[in-house]
Write a protein that holds these residues in place. Structure first.
Motif, PDB file in Angstrom:
ATOM      1  N   UNK A   2     -30.178  -9.778  -1.509  1.00  0.00           N
ATOM      2  CA  UNK A   2     -28.800 -10.371  -1.909  1.00  0.00           C
ATOM      3  C   UNK A   2     -28.342 -11.490  -0.966  1.00  0.00           C
ATOM      4  N   UNK A   3     -28.678 -11.199   0.300  1.00  0.00           N
ATOM      5  CA  UNK A   3     -28.010 -12.255   1.441  1.00  0.00           C
ATOM      6  C   UNK A   3     -28.950 -13.356   1.187  1.00  0.00           C
ATOM      7  N   UNK A   4     -30.260 -13.217   1.110  1.00  0.00           N
ATOM      8  CA  UNK A   4     -31.346 -14.366   0.764  1.00  0.00           C
ATOM      9  C   UNK A   4     -31.007 -15.054  -0.241  1.00  0.00           C
ATOM     10  N   UNK A   5     -30.839 -14.522  -1.256  1.00  0.00           N
ATOM     11  CA  UNK A   5     -30.357 -15.152  -2.769  1.00  0.00           C
ATOM     12  C   UNK A   5     -29.308 -16.055  -2.562  1.00  0.00           C
ATOM     13  N   UNK A   6     -28.205 -15.327  -1.891  1.00  0.00           N
ATOM     14  CA  UNK A   6     -26.865 -16.163  -1.842  1.00  0.00           C
ATOM     15  C   UNK A   6     -26.805 -17.263  -0.981  1.00  0.00           C
ATOM     16  N   UNK A   7     -27.985 -17.431  -0.194  1.00  0.00           N
ATOM     17  CA  UNK A   7     -28.016 -18.752   0.804  1.00  0.00           C
ATOM     18  C   UNK A   7     -29.220 -19.680  -0.035  1.00  0.00           C
ATOM     19  N   UNK A   8     -29.715 -19.348  -1.396  1.00  0.00           N
ATOM     20  CA  UNK A   8     -30.275 -20.510  -1.805  1.00  0.00           C
ATOM     21  C   UNK A   8     -31.968 -19.989  -1.760  1.00  0.00           C
ATOM     22  N   UNK A   9     -32.237 -18.950  -1.382  1.00  0.00           N
ATOM     23  CA  UNK A   9     -33.547 -18.595  -1.557  1.00  0.00           C
ATOM     24  C   UNK A   9     -34.034 -18.165  -2.909  1.00  0.00           C
ATOM     25  N   UNK A  10     -35.007 -18.405  -3.470  1.00  0.00           N
ATOM     26  CA  UNK A  10     -35.533 -18.048  -4.717  1.00  0.00           C
ATOM     27  C   UNK A  10     -35.821 -16.515  -4.917  1.00  0.00           C
ATOM     28  N   UNK A  11     -35.086 -15.869  -5.652  1.00  0.00           N
ATOM     29  CA  UNK A  11     -35.255 -14.414  -5.936  1.00  0.00           C
ATOM     30  C   UNK A  11     -36.678 -14.051  -6.007  1.00  0.00           C
ATOM     31  N   UNK A  12     -37.551 -14.693  -6.903  1.00  0.00           N
ATOM     32  CA  UNK A  12     -39.013 -14.388  -7.187  1.00  0.00           C
ATOM     33  C   UNK A  12     -39.538 -14.368  -5.862  1.00  0.00           C
ATOM     34  N   UNK A  25     -18.362  -2.367  13.286  1.00  0.00           N
ATOM     35  CA  UNK A  25     -18.364  -0.980  12.509  1.00  0.00           C
ATOM     36  C   UNK A  25     -17.231  -0.928  11.448  1.00  0.00           C
ATOM     37  N   UNK A  26     -16.814  -2.203  10.963  1.00  0.00           N
ATOM     38  CA  UNK A  26     -15.776  -1.964   9.841  1.00  0.00           C
ATOM     39  C   UNK A  26     -16.436  -1.899   8.468  1.00  0.00           C
ATOM     40  N   UNK A  27     -15.878  -0.986   7.886  1.00  0.00           N
ATOM     41  CA  UNK A  27     -16.231  -0.362   6.528  1.00  0.00           C
ATOM     42  C   UNK A  27     -16.680  -1.437   5.425  1.00  0.00           C
ATOM     43  N   UNK A  28     -16.008  -2.712   5.503  1.00  0.00           N
ATOM     44  CA  UNK A  28     -16.008  -3.360   4.620  1.00  0.00           C
ATOM     45  C   UNK A  28     -17.295  -4.553   4.553  1.00  0.00           C
ATOM     46  N   UNK A  29     -17.927  -4.306   5.819  1.00  0.00           N
ATOM     47  CA  UNK A  29     -19.128  -5.178   5.961  1.00  0.00           C
ATOM     48  C   UNK A  29     -20.264  -4.984   4.964  1.00  0.00           C
ATOM     49  N   UNK A  30     -21.263  -5.995   5.013  1.00  0.00           N
ATOM     50  CA  UNK A  30     -22.264  -5.585   4.317  1.00  0.00           C
ATOM     51  C   UNK A  30     -23.402  -5.119   5.015  1.00  0.00           C
ATOM     52  N   UNK A  31     -23.739  -3.994   4.807  1.00  0.00           N
ATOM     53  CA  UNK A  31     -24.849  -3.326   5.784  1.00  0.00           C
ATOM     54  C   UNK A  31     -26.284  -3.352   5.157  1.00  0.00           C
ATOM     55  N   UNK A  32     -27.313  -4.014   5.860  1.00  0.00           N
ATOM     56  CA  UNK A  32     -28.530  -4.175   5.358  1.00  0.00           C
ATOM     57  C   UNK A  32     -29.512  -3.169   5.808  1.00  0.00           C
ATOM     58  N   UNK A  33     -28.965  -2.252   6.958  1.00  0.00           N
ATOM     59  CA  UNK A  33     -29.372  -0.940   7.283  1.00  0.00           C
ATOM     60  C   UNK A  33     -28.065  -0.191   7.596  1.00  0.00           C
TER      61      UNK A  33
END
Length: 483
Positions: free
Chosen positions: A251-261, A413-421
């Motif tokens: 999702x982070x890649x796509x949000x920055x313009x990378x082709x989802x495919x 450590x904030x709960x509302x961050x986006x955790x990739x792992x």
């Protein structure tokens, strides 16, 4: 047969079929010249496929049928019947070449730093034992830069890779001529890294010209971000496929313009490498054995992200090191990131003198090991727990099931961050677990967050069971062949 050759042969068959279609449209009024062109094309195809008996016999049958065509003298129906027979034969030829003739793939792996080889190794191991693949490991040269971005040193680490891997010197591997079916890289920066730069011949835009499948595999395990965001690198545009560890990271890649495919959520080979450490004996330096004998061993890992972002990095690092220098009943293995000294010299020069002082001080300690080897995993294997700042090694270490103490700022450590792992099952100094408390806990074999830590991490990463390299190899191979 190389996949590239198969493609060329299929294109040549298309050309022959175009000629046969022309004969079909023209009927018995077809010219002798066109019939001869089709015959010559089939003769050439027969020579190309001479070692494939089934194909060769069919092509010979097509040749005999073409040679039986007599323009202007045959009955129209006989002429068309023979043309249709040739078409059926060519369909069979195409099908046999596609499905029955063994397809051989040439795969080039192009690491540049030995410490990052673990992002490719499990893929290589799978490809190397695939009878349909020929693999080349081609370590590529790179350069270190100074604070002004000027090149100051040529570097090559190919001789530091595991001894069982056959290395092909980059000067000897002419990918421009060989045009490998697949190229794997782990360096996304090309010329845009402030510390290092690969040789321009190996920039992603140049590699992409000579393969139909340029695959970028990140050299790190991603942690978290304030928003679904990731720096856009040149290789994202030039790569055919990008391997990511989780849906959140995609999702982070796509949000920055990378082709989802382009993006395949298949996990991280670095997790494979960490799991392999638990099952394979690791050779360690002889002097380590005496230093760690009959002691609890703590791995202290420091990356470079905090050097650049946290003003108190040095004080935090010194605090941990001083603690263990004062507690000789434990062994500490300190692994500063391989680029630590270069980063300090280039981007934080005010820290250099203090850094060198503490390094010299540590060399006098009898229970401290400074591990500057390119391979992280011997230290991982012999350690009982890890103390780490925010880094890929900390995230990977979770999969070992050993305790993890994170030296992370509250913003990580904030709960509302986006955790990739998901690393929130670790212990953290910012959650009132001190270094001394953590050491005592490990000494007493206490780890009350173990199940939570492992569960959170595994559920956030794809193929975190050691099969990532296998899945990547199979997926990319099938993608190449099917295309």
């Amino acid at each position: 047969m190389r996949l590239k050759q198969k493609k060329q042969i299929m294109e040549f068959i298309n050309t022959i079929e175009e000629g046969i279609d022309y004969l079909s449209y023209s009927g018995k009024n077809s010219t002798t010249a066109m019939i001869q062109d089709c015959n010559d094309g089939l003769m050439f195809l027969s020579n190309l496929m001479g070692e494939e008996q089934e194909v060769s016999e069919l092509v010979q049958k097509a040749i005999h049928t073409v040679q039986s065509l007599i323009p202007g003298e045959q009955d129209e129906q006989i002429f068309i019947t023979r043309i249709n027979l040739i078409k059926e034969i060519m369909n069979d030829v195409r099908s046999i070449i596609k499905n029955n003739v063994k397809t051989e793939l040439e795969i080039a792996f192009m690491p540049y730093k030995v410490s990052m080889w673990d992002s490719l190794e499990s893929i290589y191991r799978e490809a190397e034992k695939d009878p349909n693949c020929t693999c080349y490991v081609v370590p590529i040269p790179y350069y270190e830069k100074d604070a002004q971005g000027q090149i100051i040193r040529f570097c090559y680490e190919g001789n530091q890779l595991p001894k069982d891997i056959k290395i092909t010197p980059f000067e000897m591997y002419e990918f421009e001529n060989r045009q490998p079916d697949i190229i794997y890289i782990h360096n996304p920066f090309d010329q845009y890294n402030s510390l290092t730069m690969v040789n321009p011949r190996f920039y992603s835009d140049n590699l992409a010209q000579y393969t139909d499948m340029l695959v970028y595999v990140p050299y790190y395990v991603a942690g978290s971000s304030e928003k679904p965001d990731i720096y856009v690198m040149p290789s994202y545009k030039n790569a055919t496929k990008i391997i990511v560890q989780s849906e959140n990271l995609k999702d982070a890649y796509v949000a920055n313009g990378t082709d989802a495919d382009k993006i395949l959520v298949l996990g991280s080979p670095k997790v494979d490498a960490m799991l392999a450490t638990l099952n394979e004996p690791r050779e360690i330096p002889l002097y380590w054995k005496e230093t760690i004998k009959n002691k609890r061993v703590f791995l202290f890992n420091t990356g470079i992200a905090d050097i650049l972002s946290i003003d108190t990095w040095f004080e935090q690092t010194e605090l941990v090191l001083n603690y263990f220098m004062d507690h000789e009943n434990y062994t500490l293995i300190w692994r500063p990131h391989p680029l630590t000294e270069l980063t300090i010299k280039t981007l934080r020069p005010r820290l250099l003198e203090a850094f060198e002082k503490i390094e010299n001080k540590l060399k006098q300690a009898t229970n401290i090991i400074i591990d500057n080897n390119g391979d992280t995993y011997p230290a991982v294997a012999v350690s009982d727990a890890i103390i780490s700042d925010y880094s890929s090694v900390m995230l990977q270490y979770i999969i070992t099931e050993k305790p993890v103490l994170g030296l992370l700022s509250k913003t990580k450590l904030e709960k509302d961050k986006y955790y990739f792992a998901d690393y929130l099952g670790c212990y953290f100094t910012n959650q009132e677990v001190s270094v001394s408390q953590f050491v005592d806990m490990v000494t007493c074999n206490e780890d009350f967050k173990k199940e939570e830590r492992i569960s959170r991490f595994i559920n956030s990463i794809s193929n975190a069971d050691g099969t990532c390299g296998q899945v990547i190899h199979r997926t990319i191979k099938n993608e190449v062949i099917n295309n």
